[in-house]
Design a protein around this motif. Structure first.
Motif, short mmCIF file in Angstrom:
data_model
loop_
_atom_site.label_atom_id
_atom_site.label_comp_id
_atom_site.label_asym_id
_atom_site.label_seq_id
_atom_site.Cartn_x
_atom_site.Cartn_y
_atom_site.Cartn_z
N PHE A 54 -0.13 23.07 -2.21
CA PHE A 54 -1.58 23.09 -1.97
C PHE A 54 -1.88 22.50 -0.60
O PHE A 54 -1.12 21.69 -0.06
CB PHE A 54 -2.32 22.25 -3.03
CG PHE A 54 -2.24 22.78 -4.43
CD1 PHE A 54 -3.13 23.75 -4.87
CD2 PHE A 54 -1.28 22.31 -5.31
CE1 PHE A 54 -3.07 24.23 -6.16
CE2 PHE A 54 -1.21 22.79 -6.61
CZ PHE A 54 -2.09 23.76 -7.04
N ARG A 55 -3.01 22.90 -0.07
CA ARG A 55 -3.59 22.21 1.09
C ARG A 55 -4.98 21.75 0.67
O ARG A 55 -5.64 22.38 -0.14
CB ARG A 55 -3.65 23.12 2.31
CG ARG A 55 -4.60 24.28 2.19
CD ARG A 55 -4.67 25.08 3.50
NE ARG A 55 -5.71 26.11 3.44
CZ ARG A 55 -5.52 27.33 2.95
NH1 ARG A 55 -4.32 27.65 2.46
NH2 ARG A 55 -6.49 28.20 2.94
N ARG A 56 -5.42 20.64 1.22
CA ARG A 56 -6.70 20.06 0.83
C ARG A 56 -7.80 20.49 1.79
O ARG A 56 -7.65 20.35 3.00
CB ARG A 56 -6.59 18.54 0.78
CG ARG A 56 -5.83 18.06 -0.45
CD ARG A 56 -5.37 16.62 -0.36
NE ARG A 56 -4.76 16.19 -1.61
CZ ARG A 56 -3.53 16.48 -1.99
NH1 ARG A 56 -2.77 17.22 -1.19
NH2 ARG A 56 -3.05 16.06 -3.14
N GLU A 57 -8.85 21.03 1.24
CA GLU A 57 -10.05 21.39 2.01
C GLU A 57 -11.24 20.72 1.35
O GLU A 57 -11.68 21.13 0.27
CB GLU A 57 -10.23 22.91 2.05
CG GLU A 57 -9.14 23.64 2.84
CD GLU A 57 -9.42 25.13 2.97
OE1 GLU A 57 -10.50 25.58 2.48
OE2 GLU A 57 -8.58 25.83 3.56
N LYS A 58 -11.72 19.65 2.00
CA LYS A 58 -12.78 18.80 1.45
C LYS A 58 -12.31 18.28 0.08
O LYS A 58 -11.33 17.57 0.01
CB LYS A 58 -14.09 19.59 1.34
CG LYS A 58 -14.64 20.02 2.71
CD LYS A 58 -15.95 20.74 2.59
CE LYS A 58 -16.45 21.14 3.96
NZ LYS A 58 -17.75 21.86 3.91
N ARG A 59 -12.99 18.62 -0.99
CA ARG A 59 -12.61 18.09 -2.30
C ARG A 59 -11.81 19.09 -3.14
O ARG A 59 -11.53 18.84 -4.31
CB ARG A 59 -13.84 17.66 -3.09
CG ARG A 59 -14.60 16.52 -2.46
CD ARG A 59 -15.72 16.06 -3.37
NE ARG A 59 -16.42 14.92 -2.81
CZ ARG A 59 -17.43 14.29 -3.42
NH1 ARG A 59 -17.84 14.72 -4.61
NH2 ARG A 59 -18.01 13.26 -2.84
N ARG A 60 -11.43 20.19 -2.54
CA ARG A 60 -10.72 21.22 -3.30
C ARG A 60 -9.27 21.34 -2.84
O ARG A 60 -8.92 21.04 -1.69
CB ARG A 60 -11.41 22.58 -3.15
CG ARG A 60 -12.79 22.62 -3.80
CD ARG A 60 -13.28 24.03 -3.98
NE ARG A 60 -12.41 24.86 -4.80
CZ ARG A 60 -12.37 24.81 -6.13
NH1 ARG A 60 -13.14 23.96 -6.79
NH2 ARG A 60 -11.56 25.60 -6.80
N LEU A 61 -8.44 21.79 -3.77
CA LEU A 61 -7.05 22.05 -3.48
C LEU A 61 -6.86 23.58 -3.44
O LEU A 61 -7.15 24.27 -4.41
CB LEU A 61 -6.14 21.46 -4.57
CG LEU A 61 -6.08 19.92 -4.61
CD1 LEU A 61 -5.25 19.47 -5.80
CD2 LEU A 61 -5.49 19.37 -3.32
N ILE A 62 -6.37 24.07 -2.30
CA ILE A 62 -6.19 25.50 -2.08
C ILE A 62 -4.69 25.80 -2.02
O ILE A 62 -3.94 25.09 -1.36
CB ILE A 62 -6.86 25.95 -0.76
CG1 ILE A 62 -8.31 25.48 -0.71
CG2 ILE A 62 -6.76 27.46 -0.60
CD1 ILE A 62 -9.18 26.05 -1.81
#
Length: 306
Positions: A54-62
């Motif tokens: 995963f990579r973190r974008e703000k509060r989400r895991l993508i």
């Protein structure tokens, strides 16, 4: 690279849940665990796989590209495990799954699937229906069978049905071994020998008719019409007839050398073989589990045949 032996099923379930939600706190609440414990499980999996999932974008895991690829295979693996476990414990004393088998799948593909299914789910009965394509499609639409294995239905018959491709099966032109015209041009043999053609309503008949037109021959009056192995094999054994038939029907005979295949050179004499079922089949519980297992076994066996 072989999967690290320290990877546990809990790692996979945690990963799949996070991939679905994209949020650690939501998964932690749903599973009744703390967010730090969830983070540790995910970090363990990434370390064991040696890849960021995963990579973190703000509060989400993508999902990363590696994560998306791993999710595809991990989800299929977990589904397979759940199917295998559930099919061993159907509701009631046993189950019954109704399967329609077309000739092209009847001699090689389905017997292997059936025997493997029996090993996994011995308490479930496979009720097998055979017959021409139009007959089995009608039974499928009426709910008299749950699944059909064989050639893909014609486009006009596909409304309300789903088809899953397994492999391509050619239409072969075959005769008995030792045929007196073996090695001669196909057109010459077709003009001189009795013909066995698929019946007019067989799904492969149209392709055979088109092939004969390519040879500048209108479809001749056949001596016989059948796709039944026992019938066709018996006629070939006692005559110089030639038979247009799906190669899957006669694959064992060709391998043993009792029948020989004549080269047609026509790439279009081939068609998709796979699984057909109702889009709104409504199967649930053990019946759906059994059908899912048959589909998975069919995919595995088709991969071996490829």
């Amino acid at each position: 690279m072989i999967m690290h032996p320290a990877i546990k099923l809990r790692h996979i379930r945690v990963f799949l849940a996070i991939a679905a939600e994209g949020n650690l706190s939501a998964v932690a609440r749903a599973q009744g665990v703390t967010q730090p414990a969830l983070s540790r499980s995910l970090a363990e999996l990434e370390d064991l796989l040696a890849a960021p999932l995963f990579r973190r974008e703000k509060r989400r895991l993508i999902l990363t590209e590696q994560g998306a690829l791993f999710r595809h295979h991990a989800a299929a693996a977990v589904q397979a495990l759940e199917t295998a476990a559930a099919v061993l414990h159907p509701e009631g004393p046993g189950g019954r799954i109704r399967v329609g088998i077309l000739p092209t799948a009847a001699t090689r593909l389905f017997p292997v699937i059936a025997l493997r299914f029996r090993q996994i789910a011995p308490q479930v009965t496979l009720a097998v229906e055979t017959g021409p394509h139009s007959h089995l499609v009608r039974l499928l639409r009426d709910g008299a069978i749950d699944l059909m294995i064989g050639r893909m239905p014609a486009a006009r018959d596909m409304a309300g049905l789903r088809f899953e491709h397994l492999y391509e099966d050619p239409i072969a032109l075959v005769s008995r071994a030792g045929h007196p015209l073996a090695g001669q041009p196909v057109a010459q043999a077709l003009a001189a020998c009795p013909l066995i053609l698929p019946p007019g309503d067989a799904i492969i008949r149209r392709a055979v008719d088109e092939y004969l037109l390519v040879l500048n021959r209108a479809t001749p009056q056949p001596a016989f019409e059948t796709v039944a192995l026992a019938v066709g094999r018996g006629i070939l054994a006692g005559s110089d007839a030639l038979w247009f038939i799906s190669r899957g029907v006669v694959a064992d005979e060709l391998q043993r050398g009792t029948l020989i295949e004549w080269p047609t050179g026509a790439a279009f004499l081939s068609g998709a073989v796979g699984l057909t079922w109702r889009q709104s089949g409504g199967q649930a519980g053990p019946e759906k589990t059994g059908l899912d297992l048959i589909r998975r076994l069919a995919q595995e066996e088709a991969a071996h045949m490829a």
